[in-house]
Scaffold this motif. Structure first.
Motif, PDB file in Angstrom:
ATOM      1  N   TYR A   1       0.835  -1.198   0.000  1.00 48.16           N
ATOM      2  CA  TYR A   1       0.000   0.000   0.000  1.00 48.16           C
ATOM      3  C   TYR A   1       0.875   1.254   0.000  1.00 48.16           C
ATOM      4  CZ  TYR A   1      -3.575   3.332   1.501  1.00 48.16           C
ATOM      5  OH  TYR A   1      -4.428   4.407   1.591  1.00 48.16           O
ATOM      6  N   LEU A   2       1.828   1.298   0.894  1.00 54.88           N
ATOM      7  CA  LEU A   2       2.728   2.449   1.005  1.00 54.88           C
ATOM      8  C   LEU A   2       3.488   2.667  -0.299  1.00 54.88           C
ATOM      9  CD1 LEU A   2       3.974   4.598   2.942  1.00 54.88           C
ATOM     10  CD2 LEU A   2       5.675   2.888   3.519  1.00 54.88           C
ATOM     11  N   ASP A   3       3.972   1.604  -0.889  1.00 54.24           N
ATOM     12  CA  ASP A   3       4.740   1.706  -2.128  1.00 54.24           C
ATOM     13  C   ASP A   3       3.902   2.173  -3.315  1.00 54.24           C
ATOM     14  OD1 ASP A   3       7.001   0.899  -0.784  1.00 54.24           O
ATOM     15  OD2 ASP A   3       6.800  -1.199  -1.389  1.00 54.24           O
ATOM     16  N   ALA A   4       2.586   2.010  -3.237  1.00 51.84           N
ATOM     17  CA  ALA A   4       1.702   2.405  -4.338  1.00 51.84           C
ATOM     18  C   ALA A   4       1.415   3.908  -4.358  1.00 51.84           C
ATOM     19  CB  ALA A   4       0.386   1.631  -4.255  1.00 51.84           C
ATOM     20  N   ILE A   5       1.843   4.633  -3.318  1.00 49.76           N
ATOM     21  CA  ILE A   5       1.591   6.071  -3.239  1.00 49.76           C
ATOM     22  C   ILE A   5       2.933   6.792  -3.329  1.00 49.76           C
ATOM     23  CG2 ILE A   5       0.604   7.946  -1.872  1.00 49.76           C
ATOM     24  CD1 ILE A   5      -1.091   5.778  -0.444  1.00 49.76           C
TER      25      ILE A   5
ATOM     26  N   PRO B   1       2.026  12.819   0.420  1.00 50.59           N
ATOM     27  CA  PRO B   1       2.276  14.128  -0.185  1.00 50.59           C
ATOM     28  C   PRO B   1       1.024  14.640  -0.889  1.00 50.59           C
ATOM     29  CG  PRO B   1       4.008  12.571  -0.772  1.00 50.59           C
ATOM     30  CD  PRO B   1       2.910  11.788  -0.107  1.00 50.59           C
ATOM     31  N   PRO B   2       0.735  15.932  -0.787  1.00 48.95           N
ATOM     32  CA  PRO B   2      -0.453  16.484  -1.449  1.00 48.95           C
ATOM     33  C   PRO B   2      -0.505  16.158  -2.943  1.00 48.95           C
ATOM     34  CG  PRO B   2       0.517  18.113   0.012  1.00 48.95           C
ATOM     35  CD  PRO B   2       1.465  16.941  -0.026  1.00 48.95           C
ATOM     36  N   SER B   3       0.650  16.100  -3.584  1.00 51.34           N
ATOM     37  CA  SER B   3       0.682  15.809  -5.025  1.00 51.34           C
ATOM     38  C   SER B   3       0.254  14.378  -5.351  1.00 51.34           C
ATOM     39  CB  SER B   3       2.090  16.059  -5.575  1.00 51.34           C
ATOM     40  OG  SER B   3       3.027  15.223  -4.906  1.00 51.34           O
ATOM     41  N   SER B   4       0.227  13.499  -4.366  1.00 50.92           N
ATOM     42  CA  SER B   4      -0.140  12.098  -4.601  1.00 50.92           C
ATOM     43  C   SER B   4      -1.597  11.787  -4.273  1.00 50.92           C
ATOM     44  CB  SER B   4       0.763  11.177  -3.779  1.00 50.92           C
ATOM     45  OG  SER B   4       2.097  11.275  -4.217  1.00 50.92           O
ATOM     46  N   VAL B   5      -2.274  12.673  -3.551  1.00 50.77           N
ATOM     47  CA  VAL B   5      -3.642  12.389  -3.106  1.00 50.77           C
ATOM     48  C   VAL B   5      -4.582  12.168  -4.291  1.00 50.77           C
ATOM     49  CG1 VAL B   5      -5.644  13.346  -1.903  1.00 50.77           C
ATOM     50  CG2 VAL B   5      -3.370  13.532  -0.889  1.00 50.77           C
ATOM     51  N   ALA B   6      -4.523  13.016  -5.288  1.00 54.33           N
ATOM     52  CA  ALA B   6      -5.447  12.921  -6.415  1.00 54.33           C
ATOM     53  C   ALA B   6      -5.258  11.638  -7.219  1.00 54.33           C
ATOM     54  CB  ALA B   6      -5.289  14.135  -7.327  1.00 54.33           C
ATOM     55  N   ASP B   7      -4.103  11.012  -7.125  1.00 55.68           N
ATOM     56  CA  ASP B   7      -3.831   9.789  -7.881  1.00 55.68           C
ATOM     57  C   ASP B   7      -4.058   8.512  -7.075  1.00 55.68           C
ATOM     58  OD1 ASP B   7      -3.085  11.187 -10.204  1.00 55.68           O
ATOM     59  OD2 ASP B   7      -1.059  11.482  -9.417  1.00 55.68           O
TER      60      ASP B   7
ATOM     61  N   THR C   1     -10.825   7.269  -1.773  1.00 52.79           N
ATOM     62  CA  THR C   1      -9.711   8.073  -1.274  1.00 52.79           C
ATOM     63  C   THR C   1     -10.086   8.847  -0.021  1.00 52.79           C
ATOM     64  OG1 THR C   1      -8.798   8.266  -3.489  1.00 52.79           O
ATOM     65  CG2 THR C   1      -8.059   9.879  -1.877  1.00 52.79           C
ATOM     66  N   ALA C   2     -11.253   9.468  -0.010  1.00 53.29           N
ATOM     67  CA  ALA C   2     -11.667  10.278   1.142  1.00 53.29           C
ATOM     68  C   ALA C   2     -11.629   9.473   2.437  1.00 53.29           C
ATOM     69  CB  ALA C   2     -13.062  10.859   0.917  1.00 53.29           C
ATOM     70  N   ALA C   3     -12.036   8.222   2.371  1.00 53.44           N
ATOM     71  CA  ALA C   3     -12.073   7.391   3.570  1.00 53.44           C
ATOM     72  C   ALA C   3     -10.694   6.899   3.985  1.00 53.44           C
ATOM     73  CB  ALA C   3     -12.994   6.200   3.353  1.00 53.44           C
ATOM     74  N   GLN C   4      -9.721   7.007   3.091  1.00 52.55           N
ATOM     75  CA  GLN C   4      -8.357   6.579   3.406  1.00 52.55           C
ATOM     76  C   GLN C   4      -7.537   7.702   4.043  1.00 52.55           C
ATOM     77  OE1 GLN C   4      -6.392   4.412   0.130  1.00 52.55           O
ATOM     78  NE2 GLN C   4      -8.405   4.378  -0.856  1.00 52.55           N
TER      79      GLN C   4
END
Length: 118
Positions: free
Chosen positions: A2-6, A22-28, A45-48
């Motif tokens: 999971y960590l490696d996927a972000i 990082p904020p740049s990764s949230v949308a993806d 995403t919101a729930a994560q």
């Protein structure tokens, strides 16, 4: 995994124990899916994410985006290796515990299919 996927995410071992995203990764970020007894339950995403205004409650820093997924330590393959808790699960699904028959049931809520709004 999971960590490696972000991209750029890391574990905040000093303060919260949560993942810093990082904020740049949230949308993806992608939905996190669980299969329980053949049924797929999706966590968007919101729930994560921990809402930014709740960081202080969890010992986090203001303005840092934390995720609710974290490590419980080594995967033992027995006992407690994973918790589906409040932020990830109970705010997205109704959960009914039937202690008499050792069963649990799930149902959708108004927030099950919410989406992340940056």
């Amino acid at each position: 995994m999971y960590l490696d996927a972000i991209p750029g995410a890391y574990l905040d071992t000093n303060n919260t124990g949560f993942i810093v995203i990082p904020p740049s990764s949230v949308a993806d970020m992608h939905p996190l899916n669980f299969t329980i007894d053949g049924c797929v339950f999706s966590i968007d995403t919101a729930a994560q994410l921990i809402p930014l205004d709740q960081n202080a409650v969890f010992g986090g820093k203001i303005g840092v985006q934390y995720g609710v997924i974290t490590s419980l330590g080594a995967d033992s393959g027995r006992g407690l290796d994973f918790i589906i808790g409040q932020k990830l699960w109970l705010e997205k699904y109704y959960v009914v515990f039937d202690a008499d028959d050792n069963r649990v049931g799930f149902a959708y809520t108004d927030h099950t299919f919410s989406t992340y709004l940056p």
